[in-house]
Scaffold this motif. Structure first.
Motif, PDB file in Angstrom:
ATOM      1  N   LYS A 191       0.815  -1.221   0.000  1.00  0.00           N
ATOM      2  CA  LYS A 191       0.000   0.000   0.000  1.00  0.00           C
ATOM      3  C   LYS A 191       0.848   1.270   0.000  1.00  0.00           C
ATOM      4  O   LYS A 191       0.419   2.307  -0.482  1.00  0.00           O
ATOM      5  CB  LYS A 191      -0.922   0.021   1.220  1.00  0.00           C
ATOM      6  CG  LYS A 191      -2.022  -1.018   1.158  1.00  0.00           C
ATOM      7  CD  LYS A 191      -2.831  -1.029   2.439  1.00  0.00           C
ATOM      8  CE  LYS A 191      -3.810  -2.184   2.460  1.00  0.00           C
ATOM      9  NZ  LYS A 191      -4.364  -2.411   3.786  1.00  0.00           N
ATOM     10  N   ALA A 192       2.043   1.195   0.559  1.00  0.00           N
ATOM     11  CA  ALA A 192       2.889   2.379   0.741  1.00  0.00           C
ATOM     12  C   ALA A 192       3.429   2.890  -0.586  1.00  0.00           C
ATOM     13  O   ALA A 192       3.712   2.113  -1.507  1.00  0.00           O
ATOM     14  CB  ALA A 192       4.042   2.055   1.682  1.00  0.00           C
ATOM     15  N   LYS A 193       3.583   4.222  -0.647  1.00  0.00           N
ATOM     16  CA  LYS A 193       4.168   4.880  -1.817  1.00  0.00           C
ATOM     17  C   LYS A 193       5.362   5.749  -1.423  1.00  0.00           C
ATOM     18  O   LYS A 193       6.351   5.788  -2.126  1.00  0.00           O
ATOM     19  CB  LYS A 193       3.125   5.771  -2.515  1.00  0.00           C
ATOM     20  CG  LYS A 193       1.877   5.047  -2.962  1.00  0.00           C
ATOM     21  CD  LYS A 193       2.125   4.206  -4.186  1.00  0.00           C
ATOM     22  CE  LYS A 193       0.854   3.551  -4.679  1.00  0.00           C
ATOM     23  NZ  LYS A 193       0.754   2.152  -4.424  1.00  0.00           N
ATOM     24  N   ARG A 194       5.241   6.461  -0.294  1.00  0.00           N
ATOM     25  CA  ARG A 194       6.278   7.412   0.141  1.00  0.00           C
ATOM     26  C   ARG A 194       6.930   6.954   1.437  1.00  0.00           C
ATOM     27  O   ARG A 194       6.253   6.716   2.425  1.00  0.00           O
ATOM     28  CB  ARG A 194       5.685   8.800   0.378  1.00  0.00           C
ATOM     29  CG  ARG A 194       5.218   9.486  -0.890  1.00  0.00           C
ATOM     30  CD  ARG A 194       4.680  10.873  -0.581  1.00  0.00           C
ATOM     31  NE  ARG A 194       5.776  11.839  -0.558  1.00  0.00           N
ATOM     32  CZ  ARG A 194       5.755  12.958   0.148  1.00  0.00           C
ATOM     33  NH1 ARG A 194       4.729  13.274   0.904  1.00  0.00           N
ATOM     34  NH2 ARG A 194       6.776  13.795   0.093  1.00  0.00           N
ATOM     35  N   ILE A 195       8.259   6.879   1.400  1.00  0.00           N
ATOM     36  CA  ILE A 195       9.029   6.474   2.572  1.00  0.00           C
ATOM     37  C   ILE A 195       9.998   7.598   2.936  1.00  0.00           C
ATOM     38  O   ILE A 195      10.840   7.986   2.123  1.00  0.00           O
ATOM     39  CB  ILE A 195       9.832   5.180   2.306  1.00  0.00           C
ATOM     40  CG1 ILE A 195       8.899   4.043   1.873  1.00  0.00           C
ATOM     41  CG2 ILE A 195      10.643   4.801   3.546  1.00  0.00           C
ATOM     42  CD1 ILE A 195       9.639   2.782   1.427  1.00  0.00           C
ATOM     43  N   ALA A 196       9.856   8.130   4.140  1.00  0.00           N
ATOM     44  CA  ALA A 196      10.820   9.098   4.669  1.00  0.00           C
ATOM     45  C   ALA A 196      11.909   8.295   5.374  1.00  0.00           C
ATOM     46  O   ALA A 196      11.614   7.505   6.272  1.00  0.00           O
ATOM     47  CB  ALA A 196      10.137  10.045   5.651  1.00  0.00           C
ATOM     48  N   VAL A 197      13.149   8.464   4.942  1.00  0.00           N
ATOM     49  CA  VAL A 197      14.261   7.707   5.515  1.00  0.00           C
ATOM     50  C   VAL A 197      15.075   8.640   6.405  1.00  0.00           C
ATOM     51  O   VAL A 197      15.792   9.514   5.922  1.00  0.00           O
ATOM     52  CB  VAL A 197      15.129   7.065   4.419  1.00  0.00           C
ATOM     53  CG1 VAL A 197      16.238   6.228   5.055  1.00  0.00           C
ATOM     54  CG2 VAL A 197      14.282   6.202   3.487  1.00  0.00           C
ATOM     55  N   LYS A 226      13.872   2.683  -3.579  1.00  0.00           N
ATOM     56  CA  LYS A 226      13.622   3.608  -4.690  1.00  0.00           C
ATOM     57  C   LYS A 226      13.524   2.828  -5.999  1.00  0.00           C
ATOM     58  O   LYS A 226      12.607   3.051  -6.806  1.00  0.00           O
ATOM     59  CB  LYS A 226      14.734   4.655  -4.762  1.00  0.00           C
ATOM     60  CG  LYS A 226      14.551   5.664  -5.888  1.00  0.00           C
ATOM     61  CD  LYS A 226      15.683   6.684  -5.885  1.00  0.00           C
ATOM     62  CE  LYS A 226      15.486   7.670  -7.013  1.00  0.00           C
ATOM     63  NZ  LYS A 226      16.623   7.746  -7.889  1.00  0.00           N
ATOM     64  N   ASP A 227      14.450   1.900  -6.202  1.00  0.00           N
ATOM     65  CA  ASP A 227      14.452   1.085  -7.414  1.00  0.00           C
ATOM     66  C   ASP A 227      13.217   0.188  -7.499  1.00  0.00           C
ATOM     67  O   ASP A 227      12.795  -0.199  -8.587  1.00  0.00           O
ATOM     68  CB  ASP A 227      15.720   0.238  -7.501  1.00  0.00           C
ATOM     69  CG  ASP A 227      16.969   1.078  -7.745  1.00  0.00           C
ATOM     70  OD1 ASP A 227      16.850   2.275  -8.091  1.00  0.00           O
ATOM     71  OD2 ASP A 227      18.079   0.526  -7.569  1.00  0.00           O
ATOM     72  N   ALA A 228      12.621  -0.103  -6.338  1.00  0.00           N
ATOM     73  CA  ALA A 228      11.395  -0.920  -6.300  1.00  0.00           C
ATOM     74  C   ALA A 228      10.146  -0.067  -6.549  1.00  0.00           C
ATOM     75  O   ALA A 228       9.034  -0.593  -6.569  1.00  0.00           O
ATOM     76  CB  ALA A 228      11.287  -1.638  -4.959  1.00  0.00           C
ATOM     77  N   GLY A 229      10.343   1.251  -6.707  1.00  0.00           N
ATOM     78  CA  GLY A 229       9.220   2.106  -7.072  1.00  0.00           C
ATOM     79  C   GLY A 229       8.695   3.033  -5.998  1.00  0.00           C
ATOM     80  O   GLY A 229       7.728   3.761  -6.224  1.00  0.00           O
ATOM     81  N   TYR A 230       9.323   3.034  -4.837  1.00  0.00           N
ATOM     82  CA  TYR A 230       8.878   3.922  -3.760  1.00  0.00           C
ATOM     83  C   TYR A 230       9.481   5.317  -3.936  1.00  0.00           C
ATOM     84  O   TYR A 230      10.595   5.463  -4.423  1.00  0.00           O
ATOM     85  CB  TYR A 230       9.302   3.377  -2.392  1.00  0.00           C
ATOM     86  CG  TYR A 230       8.634   2.076  -2.038  1.00  0.00           C
ATOM     87  CD1 TYR A 230       7.411   2.059  -1.375  1.00  0.00           C
ATOM     88  CD2 TYR A 230       9.223   0.860  -2.361  1.00  0.00           C
ATOM     89  CE1 TYR A 230       6.791   0.858  -1.043  1.00  0.00           C
ATOM     90  CE2 TYR A 230       8.615  -0.345  -2.041  1.00  0.00           C
ATOM     91  CZ  TYR A 230       7.401  -0.334  -1.384  1.00  0.00           C
ATOM     92  OH  TYR A 230       6.793  -1.522  -1.073  1.00  0.00           O
ATOM     93  N   ASP A 231       8.730   6.336  -3.526  1.00  0.00           N
ATOM     94  CA  ASP A 231       9.263   7.692  -3.448  1.00  0.00           C
ATOM     95  C   ASP A 231      10.016   7.806  -2.126  1.00  0.00           C
ATOM     96  O   ASP A 231       9.449   7.497  -1.073  1.00  0.00           O
ATOM     97  CB  ASP A 231       8.136   8.733  -3.475  1.00  0.00           C
ATOM     98  CG  ASP A 231       7.435   8.790  -4.813  1.00  0.00           C
ATOM     99  OD1 ASP A 231       8.079   8.520  -5.843  1.00  0.00           O
ATOM    100  OD2 ASP A 231       6.233   9.110  -4.826  1.00  0.00           O
TER     101      ASP A 231
END
Length: 139
Positions: free
Chosen positions: A17-23, A42-47
Motif C-alpha cells: 500500500k505504501a508509496k512514500r518512505i521518509a528515511v 527507490k528502485d522498487a518504485g517507492y518515493d
C-alpha cells in the motif's frame, strides 16, 4: 512491554500500500546501509524522502532536516538512527500523522514503542525494510 511487530503478512500489506518512505538518517555515502536500503526501495518504485540535516540531497532528491519539514503525506518513516533517538522521532512522527513507524534492523527502543502504541500507531522495530520487501513481494 516487549516489542511485537505486525505479522509478515501484515508487513507485506503495508509495503504494497505504501508509496512514500521518509528515511531518517539517510546517508549520501553509497557504502552506508541506509543508502543501499533506500536505493533498493527507490528502485522498487517507492518515493524516498531523505531526512538528514547533514546532507543537502540524496540521489538528486532534496533532503529535509526533520520529519516536520516534509510536505504531504508519508506512508512509512524508516529510521536509521541509534535507539536513543527514537523517542524524539516518535514525537515528530505523531505530529506528521504518518502511517507506519519503522526502525531498522538492530534498532529498538521500548519507550518509543510504548508511546506510539498508546497513540494507536503501527510500529515495526528491528526489521530491515529491504529484506521484508523481498520476503513479502508478490510476483
Amino acid at each position: 512491554m516487549s516489542i511485537v511487530n505486525p505479522s509478515r503478512e501484515e508487513i507485506g500489506d503495508i509495503l504494497r500500500k505504501a508509496k512514500r518512505i521518509a528515511v531518517v538518517g539517510l546517508s549520501n555515502n553509497p557504502e552506508r546501509e541506509s543508502y543501499m536500503v533506500a536505493k533498493a526501495m527507490k528502485d522498487a518504485g517507492y518515493d524516498i524522502i531523505p531526512v538528514n540535516p547533514m546532507i543537502d540531497e540524496w540521489e538528486g532528491i532534496p533532503a529535509v532536516d526533520r520529519l516536520t519539514d516534509i510536505e504531504g503525506h508519508v506512508d512509512i518513516v524508516d529510521v536509521f538512527r541509534r535507539p536513543e533517538h527514537l523517542p524524539e522521532l516518535a514525537r515528530e512522527f505523531v505530529q506528521i500523522d504518518a502511517d507506519v513507524f519503522w526502525a531498522q534492523l538492530g534498532v529498538v527502543n521500548e519507550e518509543a514503542y510504548r508511546f506510539l502504541k498508546e497513540k494507536g500507531c503501527t510500529v515495526i522495530m528491528d526489521r530491515c525494510i529491504k529484506v521484508e520487501h523481498a520476503l513479502t513481494k508478490r510476483s
